[in-house]
Write a protein that holds these residues in place. Structure first.
Motif, PDB file in Angstrom:
ATOM      1  N   TYR A  51       0.866  -1.183   0.000  1.00 33.29           N
ATOM      2  CA  TYR A  51       0.000   0.000   0.000  1.00 33.29           C
ATOM      3  C   TYR A  51       0.900   1.230   0.000  1.00 33.29           C
ATOM      4  CZ  TYR A  51      -4.036   2.946   1.157  1.00 33.29           C
ATOM      5  OH  TYR A  51      -5.037   3.880   1.129  1.00 33.29           O
ATOM      6  N   ILE A  52       0.808   2.036  -1.059  1.00 33.62           N
ATOM      7  CA  ILE A  52       1.649   3.223  -1.221  1.00 33.62           C
ATOM      8  C   ILE A  52       0.783   4.458  -1.046  1.00 33.62           C
ATOM      9  CG2 ILE A  52       3.212   4.468  -2.750  1.00 33.62           C
ATOM     10  CD1 ILE A  52       3.812   1.866  -4.174  1.00 33.62           C
ATOM     11  N   ILE A  53       1.205   5.359  -0.185  1.00 28.33           N
ATOM     12  CA  ILE A  53       0.428   6.553   0.142  1.00 28.33           C
ATOM     13  C   ILE A  53       1.192   7.784  -0.306  1.00 28.33           C
ATOM     14  CG2 ILE A  53      -0.671   7.872   1.991  1.00 28.33           C
ATOM     15  CD1 ILE A  53      -0.604   5.303   3.682  1.00 28.33           C
ATOM     16  N   GLU A  54       0.517   8.633  -1.070  1.00 24.43           N
ATOM     17  CA  GLU A  54       1.113   9.939  -1.387  1.00 24.43           C
ATOM     18  C   GLU A  54       0.951  10.832  -0.159  1.00 24.43           C
ATOM     19  OE1 GLU A  54       0.997  13.475  -4.753  1.00 24.43           O
ATOM     20  OE2 GLU A  54      -0.203  11.673  -5.042  1.00 24.43           O
ATOM     21  N   ASN A 229       1.758  -6.901  -5.286  1.00 25.67           N
ATOM     22  CA  ASN A 229       0.608  -6.206  -5.846  1.00 25.67           C
ATOM     23  C   ASN A 229       0.408  -4.899  -5.090  1.00 25.67           C
ATOM     24  OD1 ASN A 229       0.147  -8.361  -7.614  1.00 25.67           O
ATOM     25  ND2 ASN A 229      -1.064  -9.443  -6.058  1.00 25.67           N
ATOM     26  N   VAL A 230       0.007  -3.873  -5.795  1.00 28.25           N
ATOM     27  CA  VAL A 230       0.107  -2.515  -5.256  1.00 28.25           C
ATOM     28  C   VAL A 230      -1.255  -1.826  -5.273  1.00 28.25           C
ATOM     29  CG1 VAL A 230       1.193  -0.262  -5.534  1.00 28.25           C
ATOM     30  CG2 VAL A 230       2.491  -2.345  -6.043  1.00 28.25           C
ATOM     31  N   VAL A 231      -1.535  -1.132  -4.158  1.00 22.90           N
ATOM     32  CA  VAL A 231      -2.628  -0.164  -4.092  1.00 22.90           C
ATOM     33  C   VAL A 231      -1.998   1.192  -3.792  1.00 22.90           C
ATOM     34  CG1 VAL A 231      -4.737   0.561  -2.915  1.00 22.90           C
ATOM     35  CG2 VAL A 231      -4.301  -1.870  -3.306  1.00 22.90           C
ATOM     36  N   ILE A 232      -2.269   2.165  -4.660  1.00 23.45           N
ATOM     37  CA  ILE A 232      -1.711   3.515  -4.506  1.00 23.45           C
ATOM     38  C   ILE A 232      -2.833   4.444  -4.078  1.00 23.45           C
ATOM     39  CG2 ILE A 232      -0.591   5.449  -5.671  1.00 23.45           C
ATOM     40  CD1 ILE A 232       0.602   3.445  -7.641  1.00 23.45           C
ATOM     41  N   TYR A 233      -2.642   5.105  -2.950  1.00 21.72           N
ATOM     42  CA  TYR A 233      -3.629   6.097  -2.528  1.00 21.72           C
ATOM     43  C   TYR A 233      -3.183   7.478  -2.990  1.00 21.72           C
ATOM     44  CZ  TYR A 233      -6.256   9.437   0.233  1.00 21.72           C
ATOM     45  OH  TYR A 233      -7.032  10.494   0.604  1.00 21.72           O
ATOM     46  N   SER A 234      -3.973   8.071  -3.887  1.00 22.93           N
ATOM     47  CA  SER A 234      -3.701   9.428  -4.363  1.00 22.93           C
ATOM     48  C   SER A 234      -4.961  10.000  -4.989  1.00 22.93           C
ATOM     49  CB  SER A 234      -2.549   9.445  -5.371  1.00 22.93           C
ATOM     50  OG  SER A 234      -2.346  10.749  -5.867  1.00 22.93           O
ATOM     51  N   PRO A 235      -5.641  10.931  -4.325  1.00 23.46           N
ATOM     52  CA  PRO A 235      -6.818  11.565  -4.928  1.00 23.46           C
ATOM     53  C   PRO A 235      -6.483  12.452  -6.111  1.00 23.46           C
ATOM     54  CG  PRO A 235      -6.787  11.847  -2.538  1.00 23.46           C
ATOM     55  CD  PRO A 235      -5.444  11.355  -2.943  1.00 23.46           C
ATOM     56  N   PHE A 240      -2.775   8.823 -11.708  1.00 21.79           N
ATOM     57  CA  PHE A 240      -3.029   7.674 -12.561  1.00 21.79           C
ATOM     58  C   PHE A 240      -2.737   7.979 -14.032  1.00 21.79           C
ATOM     59  CE2 PHE A 240      -7.367   9.473 -12.885  1.00 21.79           C
ATOM     60  CZ  PHE A 240      -7.676   9.247 -14.211  1.00 21.79           C
ATOM     61  N   HIS A 241      -2.747   9.271 -14.408  1.00 18.56           N
ATOM     62  CA  HIS A 241      -2.326   9.622 -15.771  1.00 18.56           C
ATOM     63  C   HIS A 241      -0.807   9.502 -15.925  1.00 18.56           C
ATOM     64  CE1 HIS A 241      -6.373  11.505 -15.961  1.00 18.56           C
ATOM     65  NE2 HIS A 241      -6.287  11.167 -17.231  1.00 18.56           N
ATOM     66  N   VAL A 242      -0.073   9.797 -14.849  1.00 14.03           N
ATOM     67  CA  VAL A 242       1.383   9.622 -14.903  1.00 14.03           C
ATOM     68  C   VAL A 242       1.730   8.164 -15.196  1.00 14.03           C
ATOM     69  CG1 VAL A 242       3.517   9.692 -13.558  1.00 14.03           C
ATOM     70  CG2 VAL A 242       1.889  11.565 -13.381  1.00 14.03           C
ATOM     71  N   VAL A 254      -0.479  -6.487 -10.261  1.00 10.99           N
ATOM     72  CA  VAL A 254      -1.769  -5.798 -10.242  1.00 10.99           C
ATOM     73  C   VAL A 254      -1.588  -4.456  -9.538  1.00 10.99           C
ATOM     74  CG1 VAL A 254      -4.142  -5.862  -9.413  1.00 10.99           C
ATOM     75  CG2 VAL A 254      -3.058  -7.959 -10.252  1.00 10.99           C
ATOM     76  N   ILE A 255      -2.005  -3.385 -10.212  1.00  7.89           N
ATOM     77  CA  ILE A 255      -1.871  -2.047  -9.642  1.00  7.89           C
ATOM     78  C   ILE A 255      -3.249  -1.387  -9.631  1.00  7.89           C
ATOM     79  CG2 ILE A 255      -0.876   0.243  -9.911  1.00  7.89           C
ATOM     80  CD1 ILE A 255       1.597  -0.977 -10.979  1.00  7.89           C
TER      81      ILE A 255
END
Length: 610
Positions: A51-54, A229-235, A240-242, A254-255
């Motif tokens: 779990y990756i958090i910005e 497998n990754v979950v990225i938290y970023s509102p 997600f365009h990057v 899986v991302i």
């Protein structure tokens, strides 16, 4: 004719970029690909999840009233994000990454940071932050508005969260979970990433060392390095365009990007499904088999072009309208033979991409003002004007035709299509952003030179270059003409007339008498070049009888027999207004504008204009 030095469609009166909603792009994708957007994500216990958090979104959450010190605030963030992530996502790794402002010197993001900054009134200034430092409480927004204080908070949290994890591992029974922080260290630990294990030690992670400045790109570097497998938290919709074009590089993983984290109202974007949906979309298949692999890059460029933190939005044209136009005209915009494509943004091919960008902007404005054109699609208009698809002059002529079409349908110059030179500078800034985002998976980011991509640095301050000096000088000339036309009384035939001296014809803005430096045909030429409506009707469409229409078109107004308030002009009339005046459609506001000024000049000839 342009009368403002600034392209007001993409900048404000304060010379700042126009800003609008970035969320509309995600809403458009959600309506097209609903299966890619999930309300919940579940993982099995035996999976290795990350779990990756910005982290910059963590500090936007202000401390509660019970949190009197920064130490208590750090404990609150740890419980809210670290412990909750372990429980919900069965995470074996938690990564918290922060921005590192000015890592590469002066940045174009400084313009947006300055816009967001709130004027600080009486908030206490902090020179250092530790666990016992008292929180500013209700002045949290003012506290974060100071970039130095915000950086001190990031430094503190980067270290304190690691210490809290070491202390909590035994009591929470999370011995197999590791916590990483990056981007929040300075001085000797700059660019370093640290990990806290249950053994009570905090170590440097060489594989995660990087010089990223923005957290929305750093998260993708961490996503690539980790084997889980990754979950990225970023509102932030930039994130997600990057990563969209980078999905081809991140294989066997899986991302998922978490766009919203709220109680019973989570929103996730499954990047793998989204990538597949784009490349298999039937509407986008029109660009050809050779271009399908570039679709994610084209969508990214479309997002950048329509506005992000580094570039300006187009006033009156949302991200949704850009996307809808691209889906309708993608073959014309991105796959025209010899006409370049939006994915040509590199240093050696950006000029080819400029041609595609011109067609994109022309298509967007064409679709909004489609009733001003006889053609049903922008490609039809383009082929009439530009048979050579690789010709820059042809693309410019296409944009000029679009300008002519929507000129009499706009209310002010903020809706006016920017000049080609202003659009070129905008495209150069977009190419800079695309090159920077393409480095997201690299540890050593190479930042392109900003001063060669539409920005100017002066006295350690960066600003936008909105137009070229050549075009600005033309605008200045137009302004002088508008403000100070000649006032000659001797015919404007000698060099004492400033219009004649400047090799220009007198215009409707002049107050001269007995003028021989302007012809009626020249004054009304803009009327004949105005595009017809989509129905193809002419200026006499309001007449009920075709015979009367023809007679009116052939009629001539004899200025020698015109009477104004009892004053006859039949005795003498030696101005160029003695020419034939064609039938003027009084229902057209632009024609009425010309007629009014012609009437004004006629009155002025005989001393009736005051």
């Amino acid at each position: 004719m342009q009368f403002l030095c600034l392209p007001r469609a993409i900048c404000t009166a304060d010379e700042l970029p126009v800003k609008a909603s970035k969320a509309l792009s995600a809403k458009e994708f959600q309506s097209r690909y609903p299966h890619c957007f999930l309300s919940e994500v579940s993982f099995e216990h035996n999976e290795n999840n990350c779990y990756i958090i910005e982290g910059m979104f963590l500090i936007n959450c202000p401390p509660l009233r019970v949190h009197t010190t920064f130490g208590e605030y750090a404990q609150f963030l740890y419980r809210r994000w670290v412990q909750r992530s372990i429980k919900l996502f069965k995470a074996k790794e938690i990564h918290i990454v922060f921005d590192h402002p000015h890592r590469h010197g002066i940045s174009p993001k400084d313009v947006e940071r300055k816009r967001r900054r709130v004027e600080v009134t009486d908030c206490d200034a902090f020179t250092s932050i530790c666990k016992d430092t008292v929180c500013p409480g209700h002045k949290w927004k003012e506290f974060l508005s100071d970039p130095l204080q915000k950086r001190l908070l990031v430094n503190f949290l980067s270290s304190e969260l690691l210490q809290l994890h070491v202390q909590s591992c035994a009591s929470l029974n999370v011995s197999s979970t590791a916590l990483y922080t990056a981007g929040g260290f300075d001085e000797g630990n700059k660019d370093q990433a640290f990990v806290a294990h249950n053994a009570g030690d905090i170590e440097v992670v060489p594989s995660l060392m990087s010089n990223h400045e923005e957290g929305d790109s750093r998260v993708w570097f961490h996503a690539k390095v980790t084997s889980r497998n990754v979950v990225i938290y970023s509102p932030d919709r930039d994130t997600f365009h990057v990563g969209l074009p980078l999905m081809s590089l991140i294989v066997n993983k899986v991302i998922i990007v978490q766009l919203r984290a709220a109680k019973a109202d989570d929103l996730f974007l499954h990047m793998n499904l989204f990538y597949d949906a784009l490349t298999k979309d039937l509407q986008l298949q029109k660009i050809g088999a050779d271009m399908i692999c570039y679709i994610p890059t084209l969508i990214q460029l479309l997002y950048i072009v329509s506005g992000c933190d580094f570039t300006s939005f187009f006033r009156g044209h949302s991200k949704r309208s850009f996307l809808q136009t691209f889906y309708r005209d993608c073959e014309f915009i991105a796959a025209l033979e010899g006409g370049g494509s939006l994915h040509n943004y590199c240093a050696d091919s950006w000029e080819k991409g400029l041609l595609s960008f011109y067609r994109l902007i022309g298509s967007v404005y064409f679709r909004k003002f489609s009733s001003a054109f006889q053609e049903e699609a922008p490609v039809e208009l383009f082929r009439k004007i530009c048979p050579n698809h690789s010709s820059v002059d042809g693309q410019i002529a296409f944009l000029e035709k679009i300008r002519e079409g929507h000129f009499h349908r706009i209310s002010d110059e903020s809706e006016w299509l920017p000049s080609t030179s202003a659009l070129k500078l905008h495209w150069q800034r977009c190419c800079w952003v695309a090159r920077l985002w393409a480095e997201a998976c690299n540890s050593n980011v190479i930042v392109p030179l900003v001063t060669s991509h539409g920005w100017l640095i002066s006295r350690d301050t960066i600003s936008f270059v909105w137009d070229t000096d050549e075009n600005i000088s033309k605008v200045d000339s137009n302004q002088r003409m508008l403000k100070g036309g000649c006032k000659c009384t001797k015919g404007c035939l000698q060099n004492w007339c400033k219009c004649k001296k400047g090799s220009k014809s007198c215009s409707l803005f002049c107050m001269c008498k007995n003028c021989h430096n302007v012809s009626l045909e020249e004054s009304t030429s803009s009327q004949s070049t105005l595009p017809q409506t989509s129905s193809g009707s002419d200026s006499c469409s309001d007449y009920s009888d075709e015979t009367s229409c023809e007679s009116d078109q052939n009629s001539v107004v004899d200025p020698g027999n015109v009477t104004f308030d009892g004053y006859s002009t039949s005795d003498s009339f030696d101005s160029p207004l003695d020419l034939e005046i064609p039938c003027i459609d009084e229902t057209d506001p632009f024609n009425f504008y010309i007629f009014f000024h012609l009437f004004h000049r006629c009155c002025h000839q005989f001393g009736k204009c005051h």
